[in-house]
Design a protein around this motif. Structure first.
Motif, PDB file in Angstrom:
ATOM      1  N   ILE A  21     -22.147   9.105  34.934  1.00  0.00           N
ATOM      2  CA  ILE A  21     -21.383   7.857  34.992  1.00  0.00           C
ATOM      3  C   ILE A  21     -22.085   6.823  34.112  1.00  0.00           C
ATOM      4  O   ILE A  21     -23.291   6.909  33.877  1.00  0.00           O
ATOM      5  N   PRO A  22     -21.348   5.833  33.609  1.00  0.00           N
ATOM      6  CA  PRO A  22     -21.981   4.833  32.739  1.00  0.00           C
ATOM      7  C   PRO A  22     -22.813   3.832  33.536  1.00  0.00           C
ATOM      8  O   PRO A  22     -22.556   3.586  34.715  1.00  0.00           O
ATOM      9  N   ARG A  23     -23.791   3.258  32.890  1.00  0.00           N
ATOM     10  CA  ARG A  23     -24.567   2.178  33.486  1.00  0.00           C
ATOM     11  C   ARG A  23     -23.849   0.850  33.288  1.00  0.00           C
ATOM     12  O   ARG A  23     -23.145   0.655  32.295  1.00  0.00           O
ATOM     13  N   TRP A  24     -24.022  -0.034  34.239  1.00  0.00           N
ATOM     14  CA  TRP A  24     -23.582  -1.421  34.084  1.00  0.00           C
ATOM     15  C   TRP A  24     -24.774  -2.312  34.406  1.00  0.00           C
ATOM     16  O   TRP A  24     -25.335  -2.224  35.494  1.00  0.00           O
ATOM     17  N   LEU A  25     -25.200  -3.104  33.439  1.00  0.00           N
ATOM     18  CA  LEU A  25     -26.382  -3.946  33.594  1.00  0.00           C
ATOM     19  C   LEU A  25     -27.584  -3.125  34.066  1.00  0.00           C
ATOM     20  O   LEU A  25     -28.234  -3.444  35.063  1.00  0.00           O
ATOM     21  N   GLY A  67     -16.317  -5.128  41.043  1.00  0.00           N
ATOM     22  CA  GLY A  67     -15.494  -4.029  40.541  1.00  0.00           C
ATOM     23  C   GLY A  67     -16.117  -3.369  39.332  1.00  0.00           C
ATOM     24  O   GLY A  67     -15.420  -2.981  38.384  1.00  0.00           O
ATOM     25  N   ALA A  68     -17.441  -3.224  39.359  1.00  0.00           N
ATOM     26  CA  ALA A  68     -18.156  -2.677  38.200  1.00  0.00           C
ATOM     27  C   ALA A  68     -19.240  -1.718  38.680  1.00  0.00           C
ATOM     28  O   ALA A  68     -19.654  -1.730  39.839  1.00  0.00           O
ATOM     29  N   TYR A 114     -26.677   2.293  37.744  1.00  0.00           N
ATOM     30  CA  TYR A 114     -25.490   3.080  38.074  1.00  0.00           C
ATOM     31  C   TYR A 114     -24.788   2.571  39.329  1.00  0.00           C
ATOM     32  O   TYR A 114     -23.703   3.035  39.662  1.00  0.00           O
ATOM     33  N   SER A 115     -25.394   1.645  40.045  1.00  0.00           N
ATOM     34  CA  SER A 115     -24.888   1.254  41.364  1.00  0.00           C
ATOM     35  C   SER A 115     -23.508   0.617  41.315  1.00  0.00           C
ATOM     36  O   SER A 115     -23.176  -0.146  40.401  1.00  0.00           O
ATOM     37  N   THR A 116     -22.725   0.908  42.339  1.00  0.00           N
ATOM     38  CA  THR A 116     -21.389   0.332  42.482  1.00  0.00           C
ATOM     39  C   THR A 116     -21.500  -1.081  43.031  1.00  0.00           C
ATOM     40  O   THR A 116     -22.091  -1.305  44.094  1.00  0.00           O
ATOM     41  N   HIS A 117     -20.931  -2.039  42.302  1.00  0.00           N
ATOM     42  CA  HIS A 117     -20.857  -3.425  42.773  1.00  0.00           C
ATOM     43  C   HIS A 117     -19.399  -3.661  43.164  1.00  0.00           C
ATOM     44  O   HIS A 117     -18.547  -3.935  42.322  1.00  0.00           O
TER      45      HIS A 117
END
Length: 329
Positions: free
Chosen positions: A122-126, A136-137, A129-132
């Protein structure tokens, strides 16, 4: 390689150990509730301890493995089964293609973790990998898992089919993680004094340490609302909002406590009467609404010693797991 959601659970999200360095933007660290269990799950399958894992709650999901996989299940005991056969927790397990992982019965704990060898693709966000969920990211499309979602695995150098006996749906590998003292006395939670500890009356300070508290049903990943005898303050004081963290114990205007958890806000204006010690956060994360807990005061030096001992235990475990996998390959 992938796993498909046949039936979703109540709250299944991909999480890692947290998203740090963005609190000044109002973005909390988030991540898994039980960092210890999540890290151990990754270690058992030969991953870096900060790889994403699937955090599940009960009722939990049914998952179909579309390819062979090496997995580990840790944390809460939800009676994990592979094709309806009970499998042990805290072990690495080799799973054959077209095998179904299910969690049909709650036994103990609040959150269970699934790690797969190589990690989830899965892609990283900031940088995480954690779901925020609120933003919604992160994670899988920034949301909890739904029916028919397909979680792809990262590439791996491990030839998993070669580890499976003929005709068997799975194979439990011989090594296991011992959880040591991490979950001993699960309802006893130690804390250190917070910045506003002295706002509590002497009687309230004593009550906090001697009385039992229960976790309110409205508690969630953001915070545990506790119910107990109201705690009194020496004087009511307006406070400037300041930084808070996972484990901060805040006193609400009605005299009740709230303990901030993984999805806590970045700042708060309620008195910070204490902080749960880091080594006891896994215990706290595995408590459920309705469970009772008792607080015990300790000092920072002791808290640091406990944390260092836990980190040493994890380091030894990681080295041992890598050695076992290398020998197996």
């Amino acid at each position: 390689m992938s796993v498909t959601v046949i039936k979703p659970g109540i709250l299944d999200t991909l999480q890692d150990t947290g998203r740090y360095g963005y609190s000044h933007w109002g973005i909390n660290p988030g991540g898994v509730m039980d960092t210890y269990a999540a890290r151990v799950a990754n270690m058992l399958v030969g991953n870096d301890s900060k790889e994403a894992v699937l955090e599940v709650h009960f009722p939990a999901p049914q998952l179909l493995f579309e390819q062979h996989a090496l997995i580990a299940v840790t944390g809460a005991d939800l009676s994990a089964t592979l094709n309806d056969e009970l499998v042990p927790m805290w072990h690495p397990v080799v799973v054959r293609k077209n095998t179904v992982l299910h969690f049909p019965k709650w036994q103990q704990g609040a959150r269970c973790y699934l790690a797969v060898h190589g990690g989830f693709n899965i892609p990283r966000w900031l940088d995480s990998y954690s779901t925020h969920l609120k933003a919604g990211a992160g994670g899988f499309a920034g949301r909890k898992l739904e029916k028919a979602d397909e979680l792809k695995f990262k590439d791996s150098m491990l030839y998993v089919p070669g580890l499976l006996p003929d005709g068997k749906d799975y194979r439990v590998l011989k090594w296991r993680a011992g959880t040591g003292k991490t979950y001993e006395h699960p309802n006893e939670i130690c804390f250190v004094k917070g910045h506003e500890w002295e706002l509590l009356t002497p009687a309230a300070q004593k009550e906090l340490q001697e009385n039992n508290f229960s976790i309110h049903p409205s508690s969630d990943r953001m915070g545990y609302q506790l119910r107990g005898a109201p705690l009194q303050v020496t004087k009511h004081k307006e406070l400037v909002s300041s930084g808070v963290s996972f484990g901060t114990m805040q006193l609400l205007p009605d005299g009740q406590l709230i303990v901030l958890m993984a999805d806590h806000q970045t700042t708060g204006g309620y008195p910070r009467v204490g902080h749960v010690v880091s080594s006891h956060l896994p215990r706290l994360a595995q408590l459920r609404p309705g469970d009772a807990l008792q607080f015990s005061l300790t000092d920072i030096t002791t808290a640091e010693e406990w944390w260092l001992a836990q980190q040493q235990e994890l380091h030894i475990l990681q080295e041992a797991c890598f050695e076992h996998l290398n020998q197996l390959v």
